[in-house]
Design a protein around this motif. Structure first.
Motif, PDB file in Angstrom:
ATOM      1  N   MET A 286      24.456  20.975  -5.482  1.00 44.71           N
ATOM      2  CA  MET A 286      24.744  21.814  -4.318  1.00 44.71           C
ATOM      3  C   MET A 286      26.218  22.191  -4.286  1.00 44.71           C
ATOM      4  SD  MET A 286      24.609  19.041  -1.159  1.00 44.71           S
ATOM      5  CE  MET A 286      22.973  18.433  -1.549  1.00 44.71           C
ATOM      6  N   ASP A 287      26.555  23.161  -3.423  1.00 47.53           N
ATOM      7  CA  ASP A 287      27.935  23.616  -3.300  1.00 47.53           C
ATOM      8  C   ASP A 287      28.773  22.608  -2.527  1.00 47.53           C
ATOM      9  OD1 ASP A 287      27.365  25.936  -4.668  1.00 47.53           O
ATOM     10  OD2 ASP A 287      26.817  27.041  -2.844  1.00 47.53           O
ATOM     11  N   LEU A 288      30.087  22.847  -2.514  1.00 45.87           N
ATOM     12  CA  LEU A 288      31.012  21.897  -1.901  1.00 45.87           C
ATOM     13  C   LEU A 288      30.773  21.723  -0.408  1.00 45.87           C
ATOM     14  CD1 LEU A 288      33.527  20.098  -2.101  1.00 45.87           C
ATOM     15  CD2 LEU A 288      34.932  22.141  -1.756  1.00 45.87           C
ATOM     16  N   THR A 289      30.634  22.824   0.330  1.00 40.40           N
ATOM     17  CA  THR A 289      30.516  22.730   1.789  1.00 40.40           C
ATOM     18  C   THR A 289      29.292  21.930   2.228  1.00 40.40           C
ATOM     19  OG1 THR A 289      31.714  24.807   2.092  1.00 40.40           O
ATOM     20  CG2 THR A 289      30.358  24.031   3.942  1.00 40.40           C
ATOM     21  N   PRO A 290      28.088  22.261   1.731  1.00 37.46           N
ATOM     22  CA  PRO A 290      26.936  21.436   2.147  1.00 37.46           C
ATOM     23  C   PRO A 290      27.033  19.984   1.677  1.00 37.46           C
ATOM     24  CG  PRO A 290      26.306  23.036   0.459  1.00 37.46           C
ATOM     25  CD  PRO A 290      27.671  23.410   0.921  1.00 37.46           C
ATOM     26  N   ALA A 291      27.670  19.751   0.511  1.00 35.76           N
ATOM     27  CA  ALA A 291      27.810  18.374   0.024  1.00 35.76           C
ATOM     28  C   ALA A 291      28.702  17.560   0.957  1.00 35.76           C
ATOM     29  CB  ALA A 291      28.392  18.377  -1.392  1.00 35.76           C
ATOM     30  N   VAL A 292      29.841  18.146   1.333  1.00 33.92           N
ATOM     31  CA  VAL A 292      30.759  17.451   2.238  1.00 33.92           C
ATOM     32  C   VAL A 292      30.111  17.245   3.607  1.00 33.92           C
ATOM     33  CG1 VAL A 292      32.954  17.633   3.466  1.00 33.92           C
ATOM     34  CG2 VAL A 292      32.827  18.268   1.048  1.00 33.92           C
ATOM     35  N   THR A 293      29.398  18.270   4.087  1.00 33.97           N
ATOM     36  CA  THR A 293      28.724  18.161   5.385  1.00 33.97           C
ATOM     37  C   THR A 293      27.676  17.064   5.376  1.00 33.97           C
ATOM     38  OG1 THR A 293      29.057  20.536   5.772  1.00 33.97           O
ATOM     39  CG2 THR A 293      27.390  19.426   7.111  1.00 33.97           C
ATOM     40  N   THR A 294      26.907  17.005   4.304  1.00 29.44           N
ATOM     41  CA  THR A 294      25.860  15.978   4.199  1.00 29.44           C
ATOM     42  C   THR A 294      26.463  14.575   4.184  1.00 29.44           C
ATOM     43  OG1 THR A 294      24.431  17.491   2.973  1.00 29.44           O
ATOM     44  CG2 THR A 294      23.923  15.141   2.823  1.00 29.44           C
ATOM     45  N   ILE A 295      27.525  14.397   3.408  1.00 28.46           N
ATOM     46  CA  ILE A 295      28.176  13.087   3.338  1.00 28.46           C
ATOM     47  C   ILE A 295      28.722  12.694   4.709  1.00 28.46           C
ATOM     48  CG2 ILE A 295      30.176  11.838   2.410  1.00 28.46           C
ATOM     49  CD1 ILE A 295      29.731  13.293  -0.220  1.00 28.46           C
ATOM     50  N   ALA A 296      29.356  13.650   5.404  1.00 23.56           N
ATOM     51  CA  ALA A 296      29.905  13.357   6.734  1.00 23.56           C
ATOM     52  C   ALA A 296      28.798  12.959   7.706  1.00 23.56           C
ATOM     53  CB  ALA A 296      30.662  14.577   7.263  1.00 23.56           C
ATOM     54  N   GLN A 297      27.664  13.671   7.641  1.00 26.14           N
ATOM     55  CA  GLN A 297      26.542  13.348   8.521  1.00 26.14           C
ATOM     56  C   GLN A 297      25.985  11.959   8.227  1.00 26.14           C
ATOM     57  OE1 GLN A 297      23.942  16.649   7.670  1.00 26.14           O
ATOM     58  NE2 GLN A 297      24.714  17.888   9.377  1.00 26.14           N
ATOM     59  N   ARG A 298      25.857  11.642   6.952  1.00 22.98           N
ATOM     60  CA  ARG A 298      25.308  10.328   6.584  1.00 22.98           C
ATOM     61  C   ARG A 298      26.263   9.203   6.953  1.00 22.98           C
ATOM     62  NH1 ARG A 298      20.111  11.208   6.587  1.00 22.98           N
ATOM     63  NH2 ARG A 298      19.749  13.267   5.684  1.00 22.98           N
TER      64      ARG A 298
ATOM     65  N   ILE B  17      38.740  -0.715   7.848  1.00 19.69           N
ATOM     66  CA  ILE B  17      38.399  -0.864   6.422  1.00 19.69           C
ATOM     67  C   ILE B  17      36.913  -1.154   6.253  1.00 19.69           C
ATOM     68  CG2 ILE B  17      38.742  -2.329   4.392  1.00 19.69           C
ATOM     69  CD1 ILE B  17      41.661  -2.703   5.353  1.00 19.69           C
ATOM     70  N   VAL B  18      36.405  -2.079   7.080  1.00 24.08           N
ATOM     71  CA  VAL B  18      34.984  -2.445   6.996  1.00 24.08           C
ATOM     72  C   VAL B  18      34.093  -1.259   7.335  1.00 24.08           C
ATOM     73  CG1 VAL B  18      33.180  -3.900   7.999  1.00 24.08           C
ATOM     74  CG2 VAL B  18      35.411  -4.881   7.480  1.00 24.08           C
ATOM     75  N   LEU B  19      34.426  -0.535   8.400  1.00 24.03           N
ATOM     76  CA  LEU B  19      33.595   0.592   8.821  1.00 24.03           C
ATOM     77  C   LEU B  19      33.644   1.739   7.811  1.00 24.03           C
ATOM     78  CD1 LEU B  19      34.208   0.711  12.675  1.00 24.03           C
ATOM     79  CD2 LEU B  19      32.317  -0.323  11.419  1.00 24.03           C
ATOM     80  N   LEU B  20      34.803   1.944   7.184  1.00 20.98           N
ATOM     81  CA  LEU B  20      34.888   2.971   6.143  1.00 20.98           C
ATOM     82  C   LEU B  20      34.009   2.595   4.952  1.00 20.98           C
ATOM     83  CD1 LEU B  20      36.134   5.626   5.229  1.00 20.98           C
ATOM     84  CD2 LEU B  20      38.086   4.346   4.321  1.00 20.98           C
ATOM     85  N   LEU B  21      33.993   1.303   4.611  1.00 18.29           N
ATOM     86  CA  LEU B  21      33.107   0.828   3.549  1.00 18.29           C
ATOM     87  C   LEU B  21      31.646   1.055   3.916  1.00 18.29           C
ATOM     88  CD1 LEU B  21      34.793  -2.530   2.471  1.00 18.29           C
ATOM     89  CD2 LEU B  21      34.313  -0.597   0.967  1.00 18.29           C
ATOM     90  N   ILE B  22      31.308   0.755   5.178  1.00 21.56           N
ATOM     91  CA  ILE B  22      29.922   0.934   5.626  1.00 21.56           C
ATOM     92  C   ILE B  22      29.533   2.403   5.575  1.00 21.56           C
ATOM     93  CG2 ILE B  22      28.390   0.767   7.635  1.00 21.56           C
ATOM     94  CD1 ILE B  22      29.914  -1.767   8.439  1.00 21.56           C
ATOM     95  N   GLY B  23      30.416   3.278   6.072  1.00 21.75           N
ATOM     96  CA  GLY B  23      30.105   4.701   6.094  1.00 21.75           C
ATOM     97  C   GLY B  23      29.920   5.276   4.701  1.00 21.75           C
ATOM     98  N   SER B  24      30.855   5.001   3.800  1.00 28.81           N
ATOM     99  CA  SER B  24      30.758   5.543   2.442  1.00 28.81           C
ATOM    100  C   SER B  24      29.569   4.947   1.688  1.00 28.81           C
ATOM    101  CB  SER B  24      32.060   5.289   1.674  1.00 28.81           C
ATOM    102  OG  SER B  24      32.351   3.905   1.606  1.00 28.81           O
TER     103      SER B  24
ATOM    104  N   THR C  12      30.009   9.674  -4.867  1.00 28.86           N
ATOM    105  CA  THR C  12      28.856  10.303  -4.204  1.00 28.86           C
ATOM    106  C   THR C  12      29.038  11.815  -4.126  1.00 28.86           C
ATOM    107  OG1 THR C  12      28.535   8.303  -2.870  1.00 28.86           O
ATOM    108  CG2 THR C  12      27.463  10.316  -2.101  1.00 28.86           C
ATOM    109  N   LEU C  13      30.247  12.256  -3.750  1.00 30.76           N
ATOM    110  CA  LEU C  13      30.522  13.692  -3.640  1.00 30.76           C
ATOM    111  C   LEU C  13      30.389  14.389  -4.992  1.00 30.76           C
ATOM    112  CD1 LEU C  13      31.491  16.158  -2.036  1.00 30.76           C
ATOM    113  CD2 LEU C  13      33.858  15.409  -2.484  1.00 30.76           C
TER     114      LEU C  13
END
Length: 431
Positions: free
Chosen positions: A38-50, A282-289, A30-31
């Protein structure tokens, strides 16, 4: 859009081939794809928010509770009593031990909500016993792997909770009730295959037990079976939510395992808590990603484009639904159930609804589809656990699995084309 999907899939499958964990493969793919625009910072921020947004759901609190209750029951002597209960009821039928294996997996899977837990708990006892009675170890392993997946349909089921969130709010109570009949039908179909196989191979049948012994085994299993009625009855009756039901399941399983059966000591409880925390993480990390990837797909209009493509292929609902099933079977063979549900529900649910299928029916169809993937190579988690317990190789159990796959596929077709199969119980209860 085409280049986005190509890069996403390419990076994802390269990482899978390199044995990178699925959650990290999804997140990194996804990243990398987002970095195209987009640039790295907004991409990482967006993924973290989602990812944070995907985990911000009250319904997900039920998962750690059901995981912990399943672990407690796995060590608490419940599996042993369920096996004895099944043995007393059907052990004297042709292929008795194979049938006991299927029924025990169904019961334990329904109580624990975990296919892997059912495989481990039931397989550890049944596979050596079946080998001792002359059953082919590869056939025994195949039966265990296929039967353990019924716990994904028969509630309480964590994957049905995840689908309820991914679908935008389908009632968890309705999904739980919708899974009963298809789950039982899968179990019965597997039992028919086992009886035919046992007759052809001349496998022994168990001795018919005296009525007194049968009654004793049934009484011993009642406290364990009561958990199903306690959890599901409370949810259906509106007494508590699915999350509260998970907490009640933990307390009741502790009461049984520590107070009644006394097979789990208080000193062992911290280790169980740690194990449940690891599994939940493990399950929650799968859900988040998976939520982050699902957002990216939606942002690029990939679900809508794919829906239009499928609907343009044919105006025959039978053909389109068959194509969806084939795709999901292939997906289930390569991808864990949690990310598969979160990623593909937004893609296929609109198509199914456009063809007149309810979200309830589609959810059961999807979970049954992915359950087949749980016992399919190359990624099926249940398959590898079963092979480890049976001390056999993966390629050895594929042949005896084929008729079991066919039985599960027949039920899948019934679920797909006969709405009554998955909607009868919820309608009857007014859900």
């Amino acid at each position: 859009m085409g280049m986005t999907a190509f890069v996403l899939l390419l990076v994802f499958f390269i990482l899978l081939i390199l044995s990178v964990p699925i959650s990290f493969s999804i997140g990194i793919a996804t990243l990398v794809t987002m970095l195209m625009s987009m640039d790295l910072t907004p991409a990482v921020t967006t993924i973290a928010q989602r990812m944070a947004g995907g985990l911000d759901s009250f319904a997900l609190l039920a998962i750690p509770f059901f995981v912990l209750s399943g672990l407690i029951m796995g060590q608490g002597g419940i599996a042993k009593r369920l096996i004895e209960f099944a043995m007393a009821l059907i052990g004297a039928l042709p292929g008795g031990l194979a049938l006991v294996n299927v029924v025990s997996c169904m019961l334990f899977g329904a109580i624990s909500g975990s296919a892997v837990a059912a495989t481990s708990a039931i397989g550890s006892f049944m596979l050596p016993e079946m080998k001792k009675q002359g059953y082919d170890p590869n056939f025994s392993a195949a039966v265990t792997a296929a039967a353990a997946t019924t716990g994904m349909l028969i509630p309480p089921s964590n994957i049905l909770i995840i689908y309820a969130i991914a679908s935008g709010g389908v009632s968890i109570a309705a999904l739980f009730m919708a899974g009963y009949l298809p789950g039982i039908m899968v179990g019965l179909a597997l039992m028919v295959v086992c009886m035919i196989y046992a007759k052809r191979k001349g496998y022994p049948t168990g001795a018919r037990l005296p009525l007194r012994v049968v009654a004793k085994c049934c009484l011993a299993a009642i406290p364990s079976l009561f958990l199903i009625f306690l959890v599901i009855g409370g949810i259906i009756g509106g007494i508590f939510t699915a999350t509260e039901a998970g907490a009640i399941a933990v307390f009741y399983s502790m009461f049984l395992s520590m107070g009644v059966y006394r097979e789990v000591k208080m000193s062992e409880f911290p280790a169980l808590l740690l194990k449940s925390a690891e599994t939940t993480a493990i399950v929650l990390l799968l859900i988040g990603s998976s939520t982050a990837m699902s957002w990216l797909l939606s942002f690029e209009n990939i679900p809508q484009t794919f829906s239009d493509f499928l609907l343009a292929l044919s105006d025959n609902p039978i053909i389109i639904l068959l194509l969806i099933n084939i795709v999901l079977i292939v997906v289930g063979a390569f991808l864990d159930m949690t990310p598969a549900v979160l990623i593909f529900t937004p893609i296929f649910l609109p198509v199914a609804m456009a063809l007149g299928m309810s979200p309830l029916q589609f959810g059961i169809m999807m979970v049954l589809n992915l359950s087949i993937g749980l016992c399919s190579p190359p990624v099926g988690a249940v398959l590898f656990v079963t092979c480890a317990i049976a001390k056999t190789k993966l390629e050895n159990i594929i042949k005896p699995l084929i008729p079991l796959y066919f039985a599960m596929f027949v039920v899948l077709m019934l679920v797909t084309y006969v709405p009554w199969v998955s909607e009868a119980f919820p309608r009857w209860l007014g859900l």
